[in-house]
Write a protein that holds these residues in place. Structure first.
Motif, PDB file in Angstrom:
ATOM      1  N   PRO A 168       0.896  -1.315  -0.055  1.00  0.00           N
ATOM      2  CA  PRO A 168      -0.023  -0.060   0.279  1.00  0.00           C
ATOM      3  C   PRO A 168       0.753   1.313   0.038  1.00  0.00           C
ATOM      4  O   PRO A 168       0.378   2.287  -0.658  1.00  0.00           O
ATOM      5  CB  PRO A 168      -0.792  -0.292   1.233  1.00  0.00           C
ATOM      6  N   LEU A 169       1.917   1.318   0.842  1.00  0.00           N
ATOM      7  CA  LEU A 169       2.880   2.512   0.803  1.00  0.00           C
ATOM      8  C   LEU A 169       3.545   2.931  -0.670  1.00  0.00           C
ATOM      9  O   LEU A 169       3.110   3.989  -1.055  1.00  0.00           O
ATOM     10  CB  LEU A 169       4.003   2.058   1.676  1.00  0.00           C
ATOM     11  N   LEU A 170       3.836   1.787  -1.070  1.00  0.00           N
ATOM     12  CA  LEU A 170       4.388   2.069  -2.628  1.00  0.00           C
ATOM     13  C   LEU A 170       3.164   2.670  -3.622  1.00  0.00           C
ATOM     14  O   LEU A 170       3.366   3.320  -4.393  1.00  0.00           O
ATOM     15  CB  LEU A 170       4.983   0.734  -3.491  1.00  0.00           C
ATOM     16  N   LEU A 171       2.110   1.953  -3.645  1.00  0.00           N
ATOM     17  CA  LEU A 171       1.012   2.342  -4.316  1.00  0.00           C
ATOM     18  C   LEU A 171       0.558   3.959  -4.014  1.00  0.00           C
ATOM     19  O   LEU A 171       0.144   4.549  -4.873  1.00  0.00           O
ATOM     20  CB  LEU A 171      -0.237   1.274  -3.998  1.00  0.00           C
ATOM     21  N   LEU A 172       0.425   4.306  -2.866  1.00  0.00           N
ATOM     22  CA  LEU A 172       0.250   5.621  -2.503  1.00  0.00           C
ATOM     23  C   LEU A 172       1.388   6.625  -3.115  1.00  0.00           C
ATOM     24  O   LEU A 172       0.896   7.617  -3.268  1.00  0.00           O
ATOM     25  CB  LEU A 172       0.292   5.760  -0.902  1.00  0.00           C
ATOM     26  N   VAL A 173       2.535   6.322  -3.082  1.00  0.00           N
ATOM     27  CA  VAL A 173       3.560   6.920  -3.504  1.00  0.00           C
ATOM     28  C   VAL A 173       3.454   7.269  -5.020  1.00  0.00           C
ATOM     29  O   VAL A 173       3.508   8.364  -5.571  1.00  0.00           O
ATOM     30  CB  VAL A 173       4.979   6.465  -3.367  1.00  0.00           C
ATOM     31  N   LEU A 174       3.008   6.304  -5.554  1.00  0.00           N
ATOM     32  CA  LEU A 174       2.976   5.943  -7.202  1.00  0.00           C
ATOM     33  C   LEU A 174       1.811   6.974  -7.555  1.00  0.00           C
ATOM     34  O   LEU A 174       1.595   7.749  -8.342  1.00  0.00           O
ATOM     35  CB  LEU A 174       2.646   4.656  -7.832  1.00  0.00           C
ATOM     36  N   ALA A 175       0.518   6.916  -6.613  1.00  0.00           N
ATOM     37  CA  ALA A 175      -0.572   7.680  -7.186  1.00  0.00           C
ATOM     38  C   ALA A 175      -0.259   9.013  -6.635  1.00  0.00           C
ATOM     39  O   ALA A 175      -0.708   9.989  -7.587  1.00  0.00           O
ATOM     40  CB  ALA A 175      -1.824   7.176  -5.958  1.00  0.00           C
ATOM     41  N   SER A 176       0.659   9.381  -5.814  1.00  0.00           N
ATOM     42  CA  SER A 176       0.942  10.838  -5.428  1.00  0.00           C
ATOM     43  C   SER A 176       1.751  11.323  -6.580  1.00  0.00           C
ATOM     44  O   SER A 176       1.523  12.770  -7.086  1.00  0.00           O
ATOM     45  CB  SER A 176       1.881  10.967  -4.092  1.00  0.00           C
ATOM     46  N   MET A 177       2.612  10.538  -7.063  1.00  0.00           N
ATOM     47  CA  MET A 177       3.430  11.128  -8.443  1.00  0.00           C
ATOM     48  C   MET A 177       2.462  11.463  -9.475  1.00  0.00           C
ATOM     49  O   MET A 177       2.696  12.291 -10.273  1.00  0.00           O
ATOM     50  CB  MET A 177       4.611  10.238  -8.576  1.00  0.00           C
ATOM     51  N   SER A 178       1.854  10.180  -9.844  1.00  0.00           N
ATOM     52  CA  SER A 178       0.661  10.642 -11.020  1.00  0.00           C
ATOM     53  C   SER A 178      -0.125  11.596 -10.861  1.00  0.00           C
ATOM     54  O   SER A 178      -0.365  12.414 -11.708  1.00  0.00           O
ATOM     55  CB  SER A 178      -0.162   9.117 -10.981  1.00  0.00           C
ATOM     56  N   GLY A 179      -0.663  11.871  -9.559  1.00  0.00           N
ATOM     57  CA  GLY A 179      -1.334  13.050  -9.088  1.00  0.00           C
ATOM     58  C   GLY A 179      -0.581  14.434  -9.636  1.00  0.00           C
ATOM     59  O   GLY A 179      -0.920  15.420 -10.134  1.00  0.00           O
ATOM     60  N   ALA A 206      10.170   3.674   0.002  1.00  0.00           N
ATOM     61  CA  ALA A 206       9.003   2.874   0.189  1.00  0.00           C
ATOM     62  C   ALA A 206       9.370   1.419  -0.234  1.00  0.00           C
ATOM     63  O   ALA A 206       8.212   0.582  -0.459  1.00  0.00           O
ATOM     64  CB  ALA A 206       7.987   3.468  -0.801  1.00  0.00           C
ATOM     65  N   GLY A 207      10.517   1.263  -0.690  1.00  0.00           N
ATOM     66  CA  GLY A 207      10.921  -0.363  -0.984  1.00  0.00           C
ATOM     67  C   GLY A 207      10.649  -0.665  -2.635  1.00  0.00           C
ATOM     68  O   GLY A 207      10.552  -1.846  -2.719  1.00  0.00           O
ATOM     69  N   ALA A 208      10.653   0.417  -3.390  1.00  0.00           N
ATOM     70  CA  ALA A 208      10.544   0.199  -4.756  1.00  0.00           C
ATOM     71  C   ALA A 208      11.796  -0.614  -5.257  1.00  0.00           C
ATOM     72  O   ALA A 208      11.412  -1.303  -6.346  1.00  0.00           O
ATOM     73  CB  ALA A 208      10.384   1.585  -5.510  1.00  0.00           C
ATOM     74  N   GLY A 209      13.121  -0.365  -4.926  1.00  0.00           N
ATOM     75  CA  GLY A 209      14.219  -1.067  -5.289  1.00  0.00           C
ATOM     76  C   GLY A 209      13.989  -2.600  -5.037  1.00  0.00           C
ATOM     77  O   GLY A 209      14.321  -3.415  -6.061  1.00  0.00           O
ATOM     78  N   ALA A 210      13.581  -2.989  -3.794  1.00  0.00           N
ATOM     79  CA  ALA A 210      13.448  -4.418  -3.721  1.00  0.00           C
ATOM     80  C   ALA A 210      12.431  -4.962  -4.424  1.00  0.00           C
ATOM     81  O   ALA A 210      12.433  -6.241  -4.969  1.00  0.00           O
ATOM     82  CB  ALA A 210      12.996  -4.568  -1.993  1.00  0.00           C
ATOM     83  N   ILE A 211      11.328  -4.278  -4.548  1.00  0.00           N
ATOM     84  CA  ILE A 211      10.079  -4.611  -5.353  1.00  0.00           C
ATOM     85  C   ILE A 211      10.514  -4.809  -6.917  1.00  0.00           C
ATOM     86  O   ILE A 211      10.141  -5.994  -7.552  1.00  0.00           O
ATOM     87  CB  ILE A 211       8.740  -3.900  -5.121  1.00  0.00           C
ATOM     88  N   LEU A 212      11.251  -3.991  -7.279  1.00  0.00           N
ATOM     89  CA  LEU A 212      11.798  -4.188  -8.727  1.00  0.00           C
ATOM     90  C   LEU A 212      12.443  -5.309  -9.116  1.00  0.00           C
ATOM     91  O   LEU A 212      12.443  -5.993  -9.948  1.00  0.00           O
ATOM     92  CB  LEU A 212      12.363  -2.896  -9.255  1.00  0.00           C
ATOM     93  N   PHE A 213      13.457  -5.595  -8.066  1.00  0.00           N
ATOM     94  CA  PHE A 213      14.269  -6.715  -8.007  1.00  0.00           C
ATOM     95  C   PHE A 213      13.557  -7.957  -8.035  1.00  0.00           C
ATOM     96  O   PHE A 213      13.787  -8.732  -8.962  1.00  0.00           O
ATOM     97  CB  PHE A 213      15.459  -6.590  -6.902  1.00  0.00           C
TER      98      PHE A 213
END
Length: 200
Positions: free
Chosen positions: A106-117, A158-165
């Motif tokens: 959810p944290l990564l999803l919130l950050v992505l939604a904020s950047m899109s906004g 937000a942990g995007a690096g670990a998720i991308l890997f």
């Protein structure tokens, strides 16, 4: 009798009102900039092309077609043929893994939604009035790049690096496993897959 000046002033007032109304109506529609519209069209065309090349999922997961390759040469040829034939399916598998990661984070999803906004707000502002810094207009792609740079450390925390890997590793394992053991020659035939003929 009315003078010529008075008769001309009325149409001018009406034209100003129409122009003001037109600007307000255009702004209320929140139209996207031309560059963003072109990008959206290109993305839709690319997605349509991928979907048109999508193989049936029933065929993609047919368990009867999974067999061990007999030789290293056949394995390499089978791998190349499967990647070429099922490339759209593999792409959608990777997209599914990305969606799974976003839903479970959810944290990564919130950050992505904020950047899109933030990007959307920048596009609306650019449509109404161009951003000017130090007397120079800032193009919309440069604004997108600045927003992305600002959000880069936030994505990191937000942990995007670990998720991308994880997504890259999982996609690689799934594609390699499927392409290595799926007997594509059973689908496209021996004429298009001569590498499955008995070797002398």
């Amino acid at each position: 009798m009315k003078s010529a000046d008075s008769s001309i002033s009325i149409p001018e007032t009406e034209s100003v009102q129409r122009a003001t109304t037109s600007r307000w109506w255009t702004g209320s529609k929140m139209q996207l900039p031309a560059g963003m519209q072109l990008s959206s069209v290109a993305a839709r065309e690319w997605l349509h092309h991928r979907r048109s090349n999508l193989r049936p999922w029933g065929l993609f997961v047919t368990t009867a077609n999974f067999k061990n390759p007999q030789t290293l040469k056949r394995w390499s040829q089978r791998l190349a043929k499967n990647v070429e034939y099922f490339q759209s399916n593999y792409l959608f598998v990777a997209i599914g893994l990305i969606i799974y990661c976003l839903v479970t984070s959810p944290l990564l999803l919130l950050v992505l939604a904020s950047m899109s906004g933030a990007c959307y707000i920048a596009s609306l502002r650019q449509a109404e009035r161009a951003l000017v810094i130090a007397g120079q207009p800032v193009p919309l792609p440069h604004q997108y790049a600045a927003i992305s740079l600002i959000f880069c450390p936030i994505f990191f925390f937000a942990g995007a690096g670990a998720i991308l890997f994880w997504v890259l590793a999982a996609s690689f394992i799934v594609v390699m496993a499927h392409a290595s053991f799926y007997t594509i020659e059973a689908v496209i035939g021996d004429e298009e897959a001569p590498f499955e003929m008995n070797e002398v």
